[in-house]
Design an enzyme around this catalytic site. Structure first.
Site, short mmCIF file in Angstrom:
data_model
loop_
_atom_site.label_atom_id
_atom_site.label_comp_id
_atom_site.label_asym_id
_atom_site.label_seq_id
_atom_site.Cartn_x
_atom_site.Cartn_y
_atom_site.Cartn_z
N CYS A 31 -4.65 2.46 -3.84
CA CYS A 31 -3.43 2.97 -3.18
C CYS A 31 -2.28 1.98 -3.34
O CYS A 31 -1.49 1.77 -2.41
CB CYS A 31 -3.65 3.26 -1.70
SG CYS A 31 -4.83 4.54 -1.41
N ASP A 80 2.63 -4.68 8.18
CA ASP A 80 1.44 -3.88 7.94
C ASP A 80 0.24 -4.83 8.06
O ASP A 80 -0.03 -5.63 7.17
CB ASP A 80 1.51 -3.24 6.54
CG ASP A 80 0.21 -2.55 6.14
OD1 ASP A 80 -0.79 -2.71 6.85
OD2 ASP A 80 0.21 -1.88 5.09
N GLN A 137 -4.85 -5.34 6.77
CA GLN A 137 -5.80 -6.28 6.16
C GLN A 137 -5.72 -7.68 6.78
O GLN A 137 -6.39 -8.60 6.30
CB GLN A 137 -5.57 -6.38 4.65
CG GLN A 137 -5.73 -5.08 3.90
CD GLN A 137 -7.16 -4.51 3.95
OE1 GLN A 137 -8.10 -5.20 4.31
NE2 GLN A 137 -7.30 -3.26 3.57
N HIS A 192 0.86 -1.18 0.00
CA HIS A 192 0.00 0.00 0.00
C HIS A 192 0.90 1.24 0.00
O HIS A 192 2.02 1.19 0.54
CB HIS A 192 -0.84 -0.05 1.28
CG HIS A 192 -1.90 0.99 1.39
ND1 HIS A 192 -1.65 2.27 1.85
CD2 HIS A 192 -3.21 0.96 1.13
CE1 HIS A 192 -2.77 2.96 1.86
NE2 HIS A 192 -3.74 2.19 1.42
N LYS A 234 -11.00 -0.59 10.29
CA LYS A 234 -11.13 -1.76 9.40
C LYS A 234 -11.54 -3.01 10.18
O LYS A 234 -11.71 -4.07 9.62
CB LYS A 234 -9.81 -2.01 8.67
CG LYS A 234 -9.46 -0.91 7.66
CD LYS A 234 -8.24 -1.27 6.88
CE LYS A 234 -7.61 -0.09 6.18
NZ LYS A 234 -8.29 0.34 4.96
N1 PMP Z 1 -2.01 -0.82 4.47
C1 PMP Z 1 -2.94 -1.55 3.86
C2 PMP Z 1 -2.57 -2.91 3.36
C3 PMP Z 1 -4.23 -1.05 3.69
O1 PMP Z 1 -5.15 -1.78 3.07
C4 PMP Z 1 -4.53 0.25 4.18
C5 PMP Z 1 -5.90 0.86 3.99
N2 PMP Z 1 -6.46 0.69 2.72
C6 PMP Z 1 -3.53 0.96 4.84
C7 PMP Z 1 -2.29 0.41 4.96
C8 PMP Z 1 -3.78 2.33 5.38
O2 PMP Z 1 -4.71 2.26 6.42
P1 PMP Z 1 -5.31 3.60 7.05
O3 PMP Z 1 -5.83 4.42 5.92
O4 PMP Z 1 -6.39 3.12 7.97
O5 PMP Z 1 -4.21 4.28 7.78
#
Ligand code: PMP
Length: 432
Positions: free
Chosen positions: A391, A214, A217, A137, A240
């Protein structure tokens, strides 16, 4: 992973009194365009909130509100107790050794930025390297690029196979005497790939290199045990996992958190301040400058209580079954291309659909229905999906596409919703 079972009826509560799990989420009863019952399949972006989370936060604002760690008065002490109870709940959820290892942040993004900035400040110099992967991401790419701009560090990137799995053979070869940290996603938010994190950590530790996971997910979908993973840092977001926005977590091994400098300066993170010299607070407060979102922390406690009462293993089995069902049903659609591996696949499915009437199925994805068209038309049929690069632009470049349509599941989704989705995609396809 890979648990197959016969449509475990999770949304229909077993032995917990009246009602269904779906009834805990008022928004799921909503009609979209006053016509279609909502089918919400954008859970990787954010999950819906159960009543218990919203009620607890409303109750705190109405009846218990006061700033934490500040006052000797009753309300402030009560608010502090609630906030620290939340930290203990997160510790239990991740099986961390101590609450000293649990830092509240605004979310995964802030947690990763904290590590990149503070670990980078303490341990990385010009020419030093961080290993990331092609499926990250943006939050786990750009945070390191900011450090690159500041300190001249380098990003080394683990490539993926055509099936969407990490090339571990290449990973092992990326280590050098310059490698200072590995920062990898547990589960891809695009491909659904579940990375072999224990193996990734083991290899990094053989080189005396720490690992940041990270977990945005992964934490919502299966039990995470940071001691078992042996990772050095782990990040996830409250929103999430059925919790509120504005709160997330950074787990860090005490030995690392002790050795890295604070992230932001301000109240709460200090012991003593003078113009000559300031000393910092003990862990984890050293990393929590200013008034934290203590009400969101209470919401997170309730969200974690909620999933723990159902059981992470039950959630995993249910969602695995649903994901495999979705992959099977989606594969029946003519011209369907699903990205990512079939087996080690979490609750995310990304796809594109070939345009009918164009005979050749091209490998460059030129004649596929545009993800935005598909998403917009599905929306008109009451189905919320995600479209775009999610993203993860470097991953899109690797796949040779601009974007995908992504469906992502939560514990309240059902096979019936998957059937509705499949029928709707077929309908959209026929419009082209
Ligand atoms: N890492 C991953 C794998 C994600 O899916 C996301 C959110 N789409 C994030 C980081 C960022 O999370 P947040 O916007 O809640 O900070």
């Amino acid at each position: 992973m890979g648990i197959e079972s016969e449509n475990i009826p999770l949304p229909f509560r077993q032995g917990q009194g009246e009602g269904t799990i779906r009834e805990d989420f008022p928004i799921l009863g909503k009609n979209i365009y006053k016509k279609y019952p909502l089918v919400y399949l954008d859970n990787a972006a954010t999950t819906q909130k159960p009543r218990c989370v919203v009620d607890a936060m409303t109750d705190e604002y109405y009846n218990e509100n006061a700033n934490v760690h500040r006052g000797v008065h009753f309300l402030s002490q009560q608010a502090t107790d609630l906030y620290e109870a939340s930290r203990e709940k997160v510790r239990e959820f991740l099986n961390a050794r101590s609450t000293r290892e649990i830092v509240f942040t605004r979310g995964t993004t802030e947690s990763i930025n904290l590590v990149a900035s503070c670990y980078g400040e303490a341990f990385m110099h010009e020419g030093d390297e961080v290993i990331v992967s092609e499926m990250e991401h943006h939050s786990n790419i750009v945070s390191w690029q900011l450090l690159q701009a500041r300190k001249g560090i380098r990003l080394r990137v683990i490539p993926i196979t055509d099936e969407g799995e990490l090339r571990l053979d290449v990973y092992e070869k990326l280590f050098s005497e310059k490698t200072r940290i590995v920062s990898i996603t547990h589960v891809s938010n695009v491909l659904g790939t579940v990375n072999p994190m224990k193996e990734i950590v083991r290899i990094a530790h053989e080189h005396n290199v720490p690992v940041l996971v990270d977990g945005a997910q992964s934490a919502p979908h299966f039990a995470v045990d940071v001691q078992d993973l042996d990772c050095d840092f782990f990040a996830f977001s409250g929103h999430k996992i059925y919790g509120p926005t504005g709160i997330g977590v950074l787990y860090g091994k005490e030995a690392w958190l002790d050795r890295i400098p604070p992230y932001m300066g301000g109240g709460e993170m200090i012991q003593n301040v003078s113009f000559e010299k300031t000393t910092f607070n003990e862990l984890p407060y050293k990393f929590e400058a200013g008034t934290p979102d203590y009400v969101a922390a209470t919401g997170l406690t309730k969200a974690l209580d909620y999933v723990l009462s159902i059981g992470m293993d039950t959630i995993e089995a249910y969602e695995q079954d649903l994901t495999q069902y979705a992959i099977r049903r989606l594969s029946e659609i003519e011209g369907m291309h699903i990205f990512g591996p079939r087996e080690t696949h979490d609750a995310v499915v990304s796809f594109l659909v070939h345009q009918p009437g164009i005979p050749e199925k091209d490998t460059a994805f030129k004649h596929y229905i545009h993800h935005l068209d598909m998403g917009t038309l599905l929306d008109r049929l009451g189905i919320a999906v995600r479209t775009g690069h999610h993203c993860a632009e470097p991953l899109m470049h690797r796949l040779g596409i601009e974007g995908t349509v992504r469906v992502s599941f939560a514990l309240y989704n059902t096979r019936e919703e998957v059937d509705t989705l499949v029928a709707a995609i077929d309908r959209v396809r026929k419009m082209f």
